[in-house]
Design a protein around this motif. Structure first.
Motif, PDB file in Angstrom:
ATOM      1  N   ASN A   1     -74.197  15.931  40.511  1.00 41.68           N
ATOM      2  CA  ASN A   1     -75.056  14.843  41.373  1.00 41.68           C
ATOM      3  C   ASN A   1     -76.810  14.899  40.832  1.00 41.68           C
ATOM      4  N   SER A   2     -77.328  13.784  41.494  1.00 47.25           N
ATOM      5  CA  SER A   2     -78.688  14.592  41.460  1.00 47.25           C
ATOM      6  C   SER A   2     -79.157  15.900  42.490  1.00 47.25           C
ATOM      7  N   SER A   3     -78.494  16.192  43.476  1.00 45.39           N
ATOM      8  CA  SER A   3     -78.825  17.964  44.046  1.00 45.39           C
ATOM      9  C   SER A   3     -77.817  19.017  43.782  1.00 45.39           C
ATOM     10  N   LEU A   4     -77.161  18.747  42.621  1.00 49.65           N
ATOM     11  CA  LEU A   4     -76.710  20.208  42.725  1.00 49.65           C
ATOM     12  C   LEU A   4     -76.875  19.758  40.807  1.00 49.65           C
ATOM     13  N   LEU A   5     -77.189  21.407  40.505  1.00 52.20           N
ATOM     14  CA  LEU A   5     -76.804  22.242  38.942  1.00 52.20           C
ATOM     15  C   LEU A   5     -75.822  23.693  39.321  1.00 52.20           C
ATOM     16  N   ASN A   6     -75.089  22.989  38.150  1.00 49.03           N
ATOM     17  CA  ASN A   6     -74.483  24.552  38.147  1.00 49.03           C
ATOM     18  C   ASN A   6     -74.508  24.939  36.517  1.00 49.03           C
ATOM     19  N   LEU A   7     -73.856  26.428  36.696  1.00 49.46           N
ATOM     20  CA  LEU A   7     -73.534  26.510  35.260  1.00 49.46           C
ATOM     21  C   LEU A   7     -73.404  27.766  34.763  1.00 49.46           C
ATOM     22  N   HIS A   8     -71.341  27.092  34.304  1.00 50.71           N
ATOM     23  CA  HIS A   8     -70.319  27.382  34.529  1.00 50.71           C
ATOM     24  C   HIS A   8     -70.505  28.968  33.110  1.00 50.71           C
ATOM     25  N   LEU A   9     -70.047  30.250  33.432  1.00 45.80           N
ATOM     26  CA  LEU A   9     -70.211  30.801  32.370  1.00 45.80           C
ATOM     27  C   LEU A   9     -68.572  31.345  31.899  1.00 45.80           C
ATOM     28  N   HIS A  10     -68.326  32.438  30.502  1.00 48.73           N
ATOM     29  CA  HIS A  10     -67.066  32.498  30.437  1.00 48.73           C
ATOM     30  C   HIS A  10     -66.895  33.042  28.718  1.00 48.73           C
ATOM     31  N   ALA A  11     -66.798  34.366  28.918  1.00 52.50           N
ATOM     32  CA  ALA A  11     -66.395  35.054  27.799  1.00 52.50           C
ATOM     33  C   ALA A  11     -68.536  35.811  27.724  1.00 52.50           C
ATOM     34  N   LEU A  12     -68.554  36.691  29.155  1.00 55.01           N
ATOM     35  CA  LEU A  12     -70.206  36.788  28.439  1.00 55.01           C
ATOM     36  C   LEU A  12     -70.293  38.073  27.739  1.00 55.01           C
ATOM     37  N   GLN A  13     -71.438  38.242  27.390  1.00 50.46           N
ATOM     38  CA  GLN A  13     -71.958  40.177  26.601  1.00 50.46           C
ATOM     39  C   GLN A  13     -72.481  40.807  27.371  1.00 50.46           C
ATOM     40  N   PRO A  14     -72.338  41.992  26.892  1.00 53.21           N
ATOM     41  CA  PRO A  14     -73.331  42.758  28.616  1.00 53.21           C
ATOM     42  C   PRO A  14     -75.254  42.308  28.185  1.00 53.21           C
ATOM     43  N   GLU A  15     -75.449  42.010  27.084  1.00 54.83           N
ATOM     44  CA  GLU A  15     -76.902  41.220  26.704  1.00 54.83           C
ATOM     45  C   GLU A  15     -76.626  40.592  27.487  1.00 54.83           C
TER      46      GLU A  15
END
Lengths: 113, 115
Positions: free
Chosen positions: B70-84
């Motif tokens: 919605n206009s107030s929320l922002l998410n960032l979903h993370l999966h299988a990230l690398q050390p960098e």
């Protein structure tokens, strides 16, 4: 994107004035911002200026803009130890329903007591 | 106090984990941004949402998945990230009207460490 350049480091004594410089590249109308980032924190907006202005003063902060040379400076009067931080200038050409800001490389200001 | 709130402040995760970063603002801003910042470097733009629609994806790897519920929320979903991918992740918001020059307001970020 265009490069926005800053000197990497500045050291001043407490009570002196600090001048942080920035060179930008966009030749069109643009907003120019100064942000401060303390360790472990996000970016705090300090002040900003539109490219049709030459100067803006806000308490201890003075922004000077030389459009011909595309040079922007931030002067901090009576610098305090709490002013120690990294300072980023940022350029925002107008247009669009959002901003695509180009940040400078950042200047680390060290204030010596 | 920042008007953009990010949670968590710190996150340590393994390369096989799935986690999410959250950002919230109540300034009525309709543009929201994700940035990645490495130490002693300027923030690098990742994503821009304008009126809850993805407007910019700066060629970010698919292991990062943004969402604007919605206009107030922002998410960032993370999966299988690398050390960098270890970095400070900053959220920002601004007015979304062209030509007003309203600056971006930043949260304090999430410090992400990938083991």
């Amino acid at each position: 994107g265009e490069d926005v350049e800053q000197s990497l480091f500045l050291s001043v004594r407490e009570g002196d004035s600090s001048v942080i410089n920035c060179t930008y590249t966009d030749s069109s109308s643009t907003y120019l911002y100064w942000y401060k980032q303390e360790p472990g924190a996000g970016l705090q907006l300090l002040t900003y200026i539109f490219s049709n202005m030459d100067m803006k003063q806000d308490q201890r902060l003075t922004v000077l803009l030389n459009k011909k040379d595309k040079h922007l400076s931030l002067r901090i009067a009576d610098t305090q130890t709490g002013d120690s931080a990294i300072y980023f200038c940022a350029e925002d050409p107008l247009g669009g329903g959002y901003q695509k800001v180009t940040f400078g490389t950042g200047t680390k200001l060290q204030v010596i007591p | 106090d920042t008007e953009v709130t990010q949670t968590p402040k710190h996150l340590v995760m393994g390369m096989t984990n799935k986690k999410s970063l959250k950002c919230e603002q109540h300034m009525g801003h309709r543009a929201m941004y994700w940035y990645k910042q490495k130490a002693k470097k300027p923030p690098e733009l990742m994503f821009v949402y304008s009126y809850e629609k993805l407007s910019i994806n700066e060629s970010v790897p698919s292991r990062f998945s943004p969402e604007c519920p919605n206009s107030s929320l922002l998410n960032l979903h993370l999966h299988a990230l690398q050390p960098e991918d270890s970095a400070l992740y900053l959220c920002a918001s601004s007015q979304a009207s062209a030509g007003e020059g309203q600056p971006q307001h930043f949260g304090d970020g999430t410090r992400l460490s990938i083991l």
